[in-house]
Scaffold this motif. Structure first.
Motif, mmCIF file in Angstrom:
data_model
loop_
_atom_site.group_PDB
_atom_site.id
_atom_site.type_symbol
_atom_site.label_atom_id
_atom_site.label_comp_id
_atom_site.label_asym_id
_atom_site.label_seq_id
_atom_site.Cartn_x
_atom_site.Cartn_y
_atom_site.Cartn_z
ATOM 1 N N ALA A 221 0.821 -1.220 0.000
ATOM 2 C CA ALA A 221 0.000 0.000 0.000
ATOM 3 C C ALA A 221 0.850 1.262 0.000
ATOM 4 C CB ALA A 221 -0.929 0.006 1.210
ATOM 5 N N ALA A 222 2.100 1.127 0.420
ATOM 6 C CA ALA A 222 2.974 2.297 0.498
ATOM 7 C C ALA A 222 3.351 2.846 -0.868
ATOM 8 C CB ALA A 222 4.250 1.945 1.270
ATOM 9 N N LYS A 223 3.224 2.030 -1.898
ATOM 10 C CA LYS A 223 3.605 2.489 -3.239
ATOM 11 C C LYS A 223 2.871 3.763 -3.618
ATOM 12 C CE LYS A 223 3.845 0.995 -8.058
ATOM 13 N NZ LYS A 223 3.592 -0.115 -9.036
ATOM 14 N N LYS A 224 1.573 3.838 -3.259
ATOM 15 C CA LYS A 224 0.779 5.005 -3.624
ATOM 16 C C LYS A 224 0.527 5.946 -2.447
ATOM 17 C CE LYS A 224 -1.643 2.569 -7.333
ATOM 18 N NZ LYS A 224 -2.962 2.104 -7.843
ATOM 19 N N ARG A 225 0.781 5.470 -1.241
ATOM 20 C CA ARG A 225 0.391 6.271 -0.075
ATOM 21 C C ARG A 225 1.546 6.584 0.873
ATOM 22 N NH1 ARG A 225 -2.701 4.303 3.368
ATOM 23 N NH2 ARG A 225 -2.915 2.093 2.880
ATOM 24 N N PHE A 227 5.424 7.042 -0.669
ATOM 25 C CA PHE A 227 6.495 7.669 -1.444
ATOM 26 C C PHE A 227 6.009 8.935 -2.144
ATOM 27 C CE2 PHE A 227 7.865 3.140 -1.490
ATOM 28 C CZ PHE A 227 9.070 3.316 -0.826
ATOM 29 N N VAL A 228 6.877 9.934 -2.184
ATOM 30 C CA VAL A 228 6.625 11.146 -2.954
ATOM 31 C C VAL A 228 7.376 10.987 -4.271
ATOM 32 C CG1 VAL A 228 6.900 13.648 -3.065
ATOM 33 C CG2 VAL A 228 6.397 12.537 -0.866
ATOM 34 N N LYS A 229 6.654 11.037 -5.367
ATOM 35 C CA LYS A 229 7.247 10.769 -6.676
ATOM 36 C C LYS A 229 8.438 11.676 -6.955
ATOM 37 C CE LYS A 229 6.071 10.193 -11.555
ATOM 38 N NZ LYS A 229 5.016 10.308 -12.599
ATOM 39 N N ASP A 230 9.542 11.051 -7.367
ATOM 40 C CA ASP A 230 10.769 11.755 -7.754
ATOM 41 C C ASP A 230 11.311 12.621 -6.628
ATOM 42 O OD1 ASP A 230 10.567 10.656 -10.330
ATOM 43 O OD2 ASP A 230 9.249 12.293 -10.964
ATOM 44 N N HIS A 231 11.104 12.201 -5.374
ATOM 45 C CA HIS A 231 11.612 12.971 -4.241
ATOM 46 C C HIS A 231 11.887 12.027 -3.084
ATOM 47 C CE1 HIS A 231 11.943 16.270 -1.306
ATOM 48 N NE2 HIS A 231 12.107 17.050 -2.361
ATOM 49 N N TRP A 232 12.814 12.432 -2.202
ATOM 50 C CA TRP A 232 13.191 11.584 -1.068
ATOM 51 C C TRP A 232 12.192 11.665 0.082
ATOM 52 C CZ3 TRP A 232 13.522 14.379 3.351
ATOM 53 C CH2 TRP A 232 13.785 15.743 3.227
ATOM 54 N N GLU A 233 11.279 12.637 0.059
ATOM 55 C CA GLU A 233 10.350 12.789 1.176
ATOM 56 C C GLU A 233 9.367 11.621 1.267
ATOM 57 O OE1 GLU A 233 8.365 16.535 0.743
ATOM 58 O OE2 GLU A 233 9.854 17.570 1.965
ATOM 59 N N ARG A 234 8.845 11.433 2.487
ATOM 60 C CA ARG A 234 7.807 10.439 2.733
ATOM 61 C C ARG A 234 6.569 11.163 3.246
ATOM 62 N NH1 ARG A 234 11.548 8.033 0.269
ATOM 63 N NH2 ARG A 234 12.664 6.276 1.203
ATOM 64 N N ARG A 235 5.430 10.890 2.625
ATOM 65 C CA ARG A 235 4.168 11.503 3.048
ATOM 66 C C ARG A 235 3.106 10.424 3.167
ATOM 67 N NH1 ARG A 235 5.347 16.427 5.178
ATOM 68 N NH2 ARG A 235 6.669 17.631 3.766
ATOM 69 N N TRP A 236 2.617 10.213 4.387
ATOM 70 C CA TRP A 236 1.581 9.204 4.573
ATOM 71 C C TRP A 236 0.226 9.762 4.176
ATOM 72 C CZ3 TRP A 236 -2.620 8.887 8.174
ATOM 73 C CH2 TRP A 236 -3.284 7.653 8.153
ATOM 74 N N VAL A 237 -0.504 8.963 3.387
ATOM 75 C CA VAL A 237 -1.871 9.292 2.996
ATOM 76 C C VAL A 237 -2.740 8.123 3.427
ATOM 77 C CG1 VAL A 237 -3.427 9.819 1.100
ATOM 78 C CG2 VAL A 237 -1.052 10.612 1.012
#
Length: 249
Positions: A221-225, A227-237
């Motif tokens: 589930a983390a693939k879409k919720r 990772f921030v695309k093309d960036h090192w940040e992590r954002r939980w959705v």
């Protein structure tokens, strides 16, 4: 009987799980700082955890509580997990040589995690990261029991914090305490600090691809919720928020 009553009705014991490697002076200085900064150091338990091939730490930390990982190649995750297994605290704190404490940190952790018999993860700040990756694992023992480990043993280091953080959000056990800012004396944030062999070992580029693949397999589930695309940040959705933003056609 008296000890049992103290355990039942007294303040929770806090365990500092201190993984270290070949940095005896720095490790001892870190322990001293954290114990001196505690409001009630008598209820703080400190455990060093070292690798089986780290003769320097084994010799230099004599007289302190030290646990040694039995198998080679377990990395810092193996050390933190062993310390957690050997600990007795109600609150478990991931410690490294390069973290500075806040005065009264033990009381602050206790207050924010109360009641400590519940499964909880404390989210503090290092003053640098603004995304959703936790910079230090601070949990109740109940959370470790819920997960089955302190940090996921599928990893040796990198991406263990991704899984730890993502699953804490997914399980709804996060306590937001980002107003508590702990200084992380890391070369990523201070160029005056040497990127020594221990740092290089923990951040070996050759391990990134393998660890990332493990994380994605274990947490699809983390693939879409996460990772921030093309960036090192992590954002939980959350699943609900993602579904609302991406309605099925």
């Amino acid at each position: 009987m008296l000890n049992s009553l103290k355990r039942l009705f007294g303040p929770p014991k806090i365990s500092l799980l201190h993984a270290t490697r070949t940095r005896v002076g720095r490790a001892l200085a870190c322990k001293k700082l954290w114990m001196e900064a505690a409001e009630k150091p008598e209820r703080v338990e400190h455990l060093f955890a070292i690798d089986p091939d780290d003769a320097e730490s084994a010799a230099g930390l004599v007289g302190h509580t030290v646990v040694t990982v039995k198998e080679e190649g377990k990395g810092c995750v193996g050390a933190w997990n062993l310390a957690a297994e050997c600990s007795t605290g109600d609150i478990l704190v991931q410690l490294s040589d390069d973290w500075l404490p806040l005065p009264g940190w033990d009381t602050l952790f206790e207050q924010r995690l109360a009641p400590v018999k519940q499964s909880k993860v404390l989210r503090i700040s290092d003053g640098h990261r603004e995304d959703d990756l936790f910079c230090m694992a601070i949990i109740t023992r109940a959370r470790m029991v819920q997960e089955g480990w302190f940090l996921p043993p599928a990893y040796t280091g990198i991406y263990s914090d991704d899984e730890f953080s993502f699953r804490a959000f997914e399980d709804g056990v996060v306590v937001d305490a980002r107003d508590l800012v702990f200084v992380h004396e890391h070369p990523n944030y201070d160029s005056a600090i040497e990127m020594d062999e221990t740092y290089r070992r923990q951040n070996d580029d050759s391990r990134y691809a393998e660890a990332r693949a493990i994380f994605k397999e274990r947490n699809p589930a983390a693939k879409k919720r996460w990772f921030v695309k093309d960036h090192w940040e992590r954002r939980w959705v959350s699943a609900e928020a993602y579904a609302a933003a991406n309605p099925k056609k």
